[in-house]
Design a protein around this motif. Structure first.
Motif, short mmCIF file in Angstrom:
data_model
loop_
_atom_site.label_atom_id
_atom_site.label_comp_id
_atom_site.label_asym_id
_atom_site.label_seq_id
_atom_site.Cartn_x
_atom_site.Cartn_y
_atom_site.Cartn_z
N GLN A 65 1.10 -1.06 -0.06
CA GLN A 65 -0.06 0.20 0.15
C GLN A 65 0.67 1.08 0.46
N ALA A 68 1.22 3.04 -3.25
CA ALA A 68 0.04 3.37 -3.18
C ALA A 68 -0.29 5.04 -2.89
N ASP A 73 -1.23 10.23 -6.81
CA ASP A 73 -2.78 9.79 -7.19
C ASP A 73 -3.57 9.12 -6.50
N PRO A 75 -6.18 9.33 -3.52
CA PRO A 75 -7.08 10.69 -3.02
C PRO A 75 -7.07 10.34 -1.89
N ARG A 362 -3.60 12.16 -17.84
CA ARG A 362 -2.38 12.50 -17.31
C ARG A 362 -1.78 13.05 -18.13
N GLN A 419 -5.10 4.00 -23.46
CA GLN A 419 -5.35 4.38 -21.96
C GLN A 419 -5.64 5.49 -21.55
N LYS A 422 -9.15 6.43 -22.18
CA LYS A 422 -9.67 5.32 -20.61
C LYS A 422 -9.22 7.10 -19.27
N ARG A 471 -19.80 7.78 -18.22
CA ARG A 471 -18.54 6.96 -18.80
C ARG A 471 -18.71 7.56 -20.02
N GLU B 396 -18.46 -4.27 -15.43
CA GLU B 396 -18.15 -2.97 -14.33
C GLU B 396 -17.44 -2.86 -13.13
N GLU B 399 -14.35 -1.75 -15.59
CA GLU B 399 -14.42 0.41 -15.42
C GLU B 399 -13.75 1.00 -13.89
N TYR B 400 -13.76 0.44 -13.15
CA TYR B 400 -13.45 1.04 -12.06
C TYR B 400 -11.71 1.19 -12.51
N SER B 402 -10.22 2.01 -14.21
CA SER B 402 -9.87 2.71 -15.27
C SER B 402 -9.67 4.35 -14.46
N GLU B 403 -9.90 4.22 -13.08
CA GLU B 403 -10.13 5.63 -11.67
C GLU B 403 -9.14 5.99 -12.02
N ASN B 404 -9.01 6.99 -11.58
CA ASN B 404 -7.50 7.54 -10.87
C ASN B 404 -7.33 7.42 -9.92
N ASP B 405 -8.24 6.52 -8.65
CA ASP B 405 -8.02 5.86 -7.23
C ASP B 405 -7.18 4.21 -8.06
N VAL B 406 -5.66 5.00 -7.68
CA VAL B 406 -4.65 3.20 -7.59
C VAL B 406 -5.41 2.60 -6.75
N ARG B 407 -5.70 2.42 -5.72
CA ARG B 407 -5.92 1.76 -5.04
C ARG B 407 -6.93 1.00 -5.26
N LYS B 410 -6.19 -1.34 -8.34
CA LYS B 410 -6.15 -2.63 -7.54
C LYS B 410 -7.19 -3.45 -6.69
N LEU B 411 -8.30 -2.99 -5.98
CA LEU B 411 -8.88 -3.34 -5.29
C LEU B 411 -9.95 -3.94 -6.24
N VAL B 447 -1.82 -3.34 -19.53
CA VAL B 447 -2.05 -1.77 -19.45
C VAL B 447 -0.70 -0.49 -19.11
#
Lengths: 472, 825
Positions: A65, A68, A73, A75, A362, A419, A422, A471, B396, B399-400, B402-407, B410-411, B447
């Protein structure tokens, strides 16, 4: 057993504004409450998912973690409302930026405890008129007085606004409400009932002098809509509620009637065009004996603010705003995003404080925004927020049955890839539509028994966005 | 108004603001003595006590307090006290003002009274001697005409936390329990608990407390339930009889949400008489499911689960009934409530797979939710995937990613993998879903060569363990992915897969060779994986690998960066040296794939799920582990080895009818008639004593211990406890019992010998007694703790004796051993 060890209210900076300890030393191992509250605040402020069992990621994810966390990035991670710290469970809720928290060593019901915290926050608000750090600091004596009646030895006692009046002798000191109410958008015309900043009258006997005899009713619907890139609705639901704020004297019986053709539960689909709710729940005070027959609720309104009923609609409905985005690659390092938003509600209504946020890739180097259409009458602005990597497009008043577009021209540091595309999106829309609701749920009438002169009744319909996303 | 800004707004408004006047040292020693009015005391200037030094501030406050009596208007008086409280709540220690605050206590103004009481409850324990001076006023207020004042005074009196004043509290408390006003009664009920927690014996109050369970006021009943629960914590809470339960249920609608929750908690320890009763109760509770209080709704659900324990055929209906209310609460609730509700949804999905499957779209992540909820939803979504919904859910989840939140990304990737490894892949659709998931993950592997790729690679490894048939679509891209680089864990996973499926990865040896040649650039995890992969590949493709493996082993055994690596390399080396055939057996020995239906071993939570059913609607569900893992023993229900004080005496009324000796100043409860019958049991050192009614020939005891104990001796629980804590151990022994007694039998046997019971109790694995005795000859007191282990055969008892002045602890032990027929005591 559900007893609490302590209760506290913290300011957004972590200062303890109110605190009360209920279970002192049993065996000498008790920590100082002050230091444990400080520890709690640090934990909430800098929640670290890698250390605690408070979240649900699989174990394997935990060791890595750290990167991260360091990554710009990532939040801010929100601390869960319930977690364990040194053998003590801390539960907290956030209201108006303040933290209402408590700790316990017992295996309490977390829902029950959070409901209690919410209730305390509500009562504080009812008595102070508004919930802010200043209001709480100024009224601390009154609040301690209330708290003493609400919690004894960590057990909840009297927790209803009107019953508490009997016990309370201090007068509230009224503070000016915060000028900018973040979530409400700050538009005076469309503010909901919750923004009536007036404390309930105290002292029991003083009911006559409290001034206006009035009641506010809001039918509030929050929309969750998910669009696909080509404008189709993928998922949609309405979280609705009827919210009230009562300043009625004498606590009269109220009768509130809803649409007669209201249908509850799927599969009972009788009649075309009926209002179909998936499910609903009610405040404790509601008598439901007439609900099944005539869709009428009778109740004695508790003082202050309360939610009379909540409902949920998961079936399809006509969405008020449609979003149609398009991305065009001009050159490998130049992209054009064309976003069209159409307001499909009747022309006599309008969307207020519409905010559209478009996340950018980015690799974004420069951004140029151009608003298409709208004419002179439309107050709108688009801005590139480089730190958040989004374009924020604000329209103050978005007329019904009209259409606005935004063109974003991007130049990139590096050639666009799959990417990159996306990373654009999801585009979110925030808005509030006054005097309009999507579900057609109506208050047919609100009758107040045995009163003369008749109190003022303010009934309002408000539709808000909750998660309104497209989306790419 | 008491903040720093306020202070700075009176800069030097008068001379007294400077810390030099009033001299703190001078004032300090005088506590309550008359003080010559300080000429510079700023009493006339109300705002001048804001000075920088805190000590100075408190002294200023004291001066102000001394003007209290002189103030004419109530508002001014209130302001003064308010200031003290303000300082207190700011965390400044104003305990030194205690004597002065006591002078203010005699006021008629309730606002001031409340403030002074608040102050007292905070600081009384800081100076017991001084605080005692307030007792009179408080006691007087306890008989005030105004019930509000009575309640207030009693609450404060019981909240002072002063052991020395307990004797003054008992009487007002007793009276208040009988008070005509419910407010006072409810305060008194909690007072009993406070007294108990101070170490006072509250047995005297128990009969009245039980009456109050029937009180007309629901708030009193609620407090009563909670207090009795806490007093009986060792037995899992208060005694629940049919009578009590039905009475409470019949007035269920009068309780507020907290009372309701209490009653429902009791219900979970009650077994209805028959099915009819069960249904009646469930019908009674059903309307609560329509309320908007999540605590109440979950409490009802827990009750339903409990009530249908014996009727599993009803469970599906229960699940059906409770689903819509949960979803409505999730739709309408605040984020904190939603978090807890989702935890319960997650649990229900585990306990009853398939329950929320049709509702999966309502549990999609919303963009404006707090991350704690988003992450939680990601762990729920894979559990909702069944044959019909899996594809939607996978889409679904993608889709998550590609979100900005890296964590979050991963999840989401881990969640995608879970769809394939958890129950969804059972049956015919299994292969299909495995393929889809593998396809998506392969896509994600390529990716960015960063966090996402890495997470996808490790996820892929897990999926392939469950779905080895998908390896053919993975094999071609592994080499390319590895060349993209990425995070340590992801690379290690890729290397592992290359080794595992080396027979179909054409370029496998060459990819690995590159890594081996650049040995020092690899991270530790990658090195370890490389070692395993090369050895495995060696068995599959020996000619290509032999050279590479040789170089690898040399490098790994010479690598000093990791002990583990060195050891493993050495192990492989020696294995291979012992013969490749055997080495292959060892390395490729275990079955690598897992059965999809079973899942991974670490995910096997059957036991926990079962245990958590009992702990539905508690923190256990949120933490996902049983309460004994996170709740300190002291605060748990039902079990406790800690030296429990007198509550045991009451606690055990359900188990054994042990009369609490402390209740009666009269002789100990042994009936004198039986005494003789028991008398000849004395000294049966070796043979088991027979039950009293059958007196088979008892062999004479060789030497009866010559103890003469005072059978009418009595001490109270508080004293017992304090003595027990302060005295040293005089004797401690362990012995086997030749006979199995019940608690009641032991109790009566010992009582007849003058060893009296303070408290006794039966726990899961043992009996526990706290006993005491007084030697008639020396008047010394003996305190005994007897623990009998029920689980052993024969039973083993452990005896600890403490005494104040006595020296015959061993004799007491012998006596006790004789009575109970123990060997070797």
């Amino acid at each position: 057993m559900a007893s609490l060890s302590s209760f506290f209210v913290l300011s957004p900076r972590g200062d303890t504004i109110i605190k009360k300890e209920y279970r002192f030393s049993f065996g000498g191992t008790e920590k100082d409450l002050k230091s444990s509250v400080e520890m709690f605040f640090r934990k909430v402020k800098f929640w670290d998912t890698s250390k605690d069992g408070g979240w649900d990621g699989p174990d394997e994810a935990k060791p890595d973690q750290d990167e991260a966390n360091d990554s710009h990035d990532a939040p801010k991670v929100d601390a869960p409302p319930v977690f364990l710290l040194d053998g003590e469970s801390f539960l907290h809720i956030k209201r108006s930026g303040l933290i209402f928290g408590c700790s316990t060593r017992y295996n309490v019901s977390p829902s029950q405890t959070l409901e209690l915290l919410a209730k305390i926050a509500k009562i504080f608000k009812d008595y102070c008129g508004t919930l802010s750090e200043e209001a709480i600091r100024k009224n601390f004596i009154l609040l301690y007085e209330l708290l003493d009646e609400m919690l004894d030895y960590g057990y909840p006692q009297v927790t209803s606004t009107e019953q508490l009046k009997m016990f309370v002798y201090n007068e509230p000191i009224i503070t000016a409400p915060l000028v900018s109410e973040k979530q409400k958008g700050g538009n005076g015309k469309t503010a909901s009932a919750s923004s009536v900043h007036k404390p309930v009258s105290v002292g029991g006997v003083a009911s006559g002098k409290s001034g206006k005899n009035e009641i506010f009713v809001d039918i509030l619907e929050r929309l969750n809509v998910l669009f696909s890139a080509n404008g189709y609705v993928l998922n949609s639901s309405i979280d609705g509620c009827i919210q009230m704020k009562s300043y009625l004297s004498g606590n009269p019986e109220l009768r509130l009637a809803l649409n007669e053709d209201l249908v509850v539960g799927k599969g009972n689909g009788q009649g075309y065009g009926a209002v179909v709710l998936d499910d609903l729940n009610f405040h404790d005070c509601v008598n439901l004996s007439e609900f099944d027959g005539s869709r009428t609720l009778s109740f004695y309104a508790p003082d202050g603010e309360f939610v009379l009923l909540n409902y949920r609609i998961a079936s399809e409905f006509r969405v008020p705003f449609k979003m149609m985005p398009a991305i065009e690659m001009v050159t490998p390092t130049k992209l054009e995003i064309m976003l069209t938003v159409r307001n499909e509600i009747p022309a006599e209504n309008y969307g207020a404080n519409v905010v559209c946020r478009v996340p950018l890739p980015r690799a974004t180097a420069t951004v140029f925004c151009e608003m298409v259409g709208g004419g002179a009458g439309v107050e709108q602005a688009a801005e590139h927020l480089a730190s958040e990597r989004v374009v924020e497009w604000k329209v103050k008043k978005f007329a019904g049955a009209s259409e606005l577009s935004l063109k974003i021209k991007l130049s990139l540091d590096s050639p666009s890839t799959l990417q990159t595309r996306k990373e654009i999106g999801p585009i979110s829309l925030g808005f509030e539509i006054p005097m309009f609701n999507v579900s057609n749920l109506q208050v047919r009438y609100l009758r107040i028994a045995e009163t003369s002169p008749s109190p003022f009744r303010w009934v309002r319909y408000v539709t808000q966005s909750s998660s309104y996303v497209c989306r790419m | 108004m008491y903040t720093a800004t306020a202070r700075s707004s009176f800069p030097g408004s008068n001379s007294a603001a400077s810390p030099s006047t009033p001299p703190a040292q001078q004032q300090h020693p005088q506590k309550t003595g008359p003080l010559p009015p300080d000429p510079s005391a700023p009493t006339s200037k109300p705002d001048s006590y804001f000075v920088d030094a805190k000590k100075g501030e408190v002294n200023e406050l004291r001066n102000l307090l001394r003007t209290f009596a002189l103030e004419k208007t109530l508002t001014r008086k209130r302001e003064i006290i308010k200031k003290v409280i303000a300082y207190m709540t700011l965390g400044i220690d104003v305990s030194r003002l205690l004597p002065d605050m006591l002078l203010v206590i005699e006021t008629r103004d309730l606002v001031i009274k409340k403030m002074v009481y608040l102050y007292l409850c905070t600081y009384a324990s800081s100076s017991e001697e001084v605080a005692i001076m307030c007792i009179n006023t408080l006691m007087k207020d306890c008989s005030n005409d105004d019930p509000m004042v009575r309640g207030l005074a009693l609450r404060s009196l019981t909240s002072l936390r002063l052991k020395s004043i307990i004797e003054y509290v008992v009487e007002p408390l007793r009276k208040s329990l009988e008070d005509a006003n419910a407010y006072v009664r409810k305060t008194a009920v909690l007072g009993v608990l406070k007294l108990h927690d101070l170490g006072h014996n509250v047995d005297n109050f128990l009969p009245r407390m039980k009456e109050l369970l029937d009180d007309g006021d629901p708030a009193v009943v609620y407090n009563c339930i909670e207090v009795l629960n806490e007093l009986n914590a060792d037995n899992g809470g208060m005694e629940v009889t049919r009578d009590i339960m039905l009475k409470l249920l019949n007035r269920l609608s009068t309780f507020n949400e907290f009372g309701l929750a209490s009653v429902l908690n009791l219900l979970c320890r009650y077994t209805p008489a028959d099915k009819n009763e069960t249904f009646q109760i469930m019908n009674l509770l059903d309307p609560v499911l329509r309320t908007s209080n999540s605590g109440s709704v979950l409490a009802v659900i827990k009750s339903f689960l409990h009530l249908t324990n014996s009727m599993p055929e009803l469970r599906p209906m229960v699940y059906d009934r409770v689903k819509p209310p949960i979803l409505t609460l999730i739709a309408g609730g605040g984020p904190e409530q939603v978090y807890v509700l989702l935890k319960h949804v997650k649990y229900l999905c585990e306990a009853n797979p398939g329950m929320f499957d049709p509702e999966y779209r309502q549990l999609y992540v919303r963009y404006n939710e707090p991350t704690s909820i988003k992450y939680l939803k990601l762990s729920i979504l894979p559990k909702l995937a069944s044959g019909d919904t899996a594809v939607d859910i996978i889409t679904e989840l993608c889709e998550y990613v590609s979100e900005n939140d890296v964590r979050m990304a991963k999840l989401a990737i881990e969640a995608i993998a879970k769809v394939a490894t958890e129950r969804a892949c059972q049956g015919a659709t299994s292969t299909g879903i495995g393929e889809i998931v593998t396809g998506k993950l392969v896509e994600l592997c390529a990716v960015d060569g960063g966090a996402v790729s890495s997470a996808a690679a490790s996820a892929l490894k897990d999926v392939l363990r469950a779905h080895p048939e998908s390896r053919f679509s993975v094999a071609p891209v592994l080499g390319r992915c590895l060349r993209m680089g990425g995070e340590e864990k992801g690379k290690a996973s890729l290397v592992w897969m290359i080794g595992e499926f080396g027979d179909i990865v054409i370029e496998a040896p060459y990819v690995l060779e590159k890594l081996v040649d650049a040995w020092d650039e690899n991270e530790e995890l990658v090195k370890l994986a490389l070692l395993t992969a090369c050895v495995k590949l060696f068995f599959k493709r020996p000619p290509e690998m032999q050279g590479i493996l040789g170089r690898l082993l040399t490098q790994a055994t010479n690598d000093v960066s990791s002990q583990d690596l060195h050891d493993r390399a050495l192990l492989y080396y020696r294995l291979l040296k012992a013969g490749p055939e055997n080495a292959e057996k060892v390395v490729n020995g275990g079955e690598q794939t897992i059965e999809p239906s079973k899942g991974f071993a670490e995910d096997d939570e059957e036991e926990t799920i079962k245990a958590l059913r009992e702990e539905f609607n508690t923190l256990s569900i949120v933490y996902g582990s049983r309460s004994d893992h996170f709740i300190t023993e002291k605060y748990r229900l039902g079990t406790s080895d800690a030296v429990q004080n007198v509550t045991d005496a009451f606690a055990n009324s359900t188990v054994t009818p042990t009369p609490a000796p402390t209740l009666a100043p009269t002789p100990a409860p042994a009936p004198p008639t039986n005494n003789d019958a028991y008398a000849d049991l004395l000294g049966f050192a070796d043979t088991p004593p027979s039950p009293p009614n059958q007196s088979t020939a008892p062999p004479a005891a060789p030497a009866a211990p010559s103890m003469n104990l005072n059978k009418s001796f009595a001490i109270d629980g508080g004293k017992f406890q304090s003595m027990w804590q302060s005295l040293p151990e005089a004797s401690s022994s362990m012995s086997a019992m030749s006979k199995t007694y019940t608690v009641a039998e032991i109790d009566s046997l010992l009582t007849s010998e003058g060893i009296l019971t303070m408290a006794s109790g039966e726990m899961d694995a043992e009996f526990k007694f706290f006993l005491y005795a007084q030697d008639n000859d020396t008047a010394s007191t003996y305190l005994l703790q007897l623990v009998i282990d029920k689980m052993c055969e024969p039973r083993v008892c452990q005896l600890t004796i403490k005494t104040d002045t006595g020296n015959k602890a061993d004799d007491v032990a012998k006596l006790l051993g004789g009575v109970l027929g123990n060997a070797g005591m």
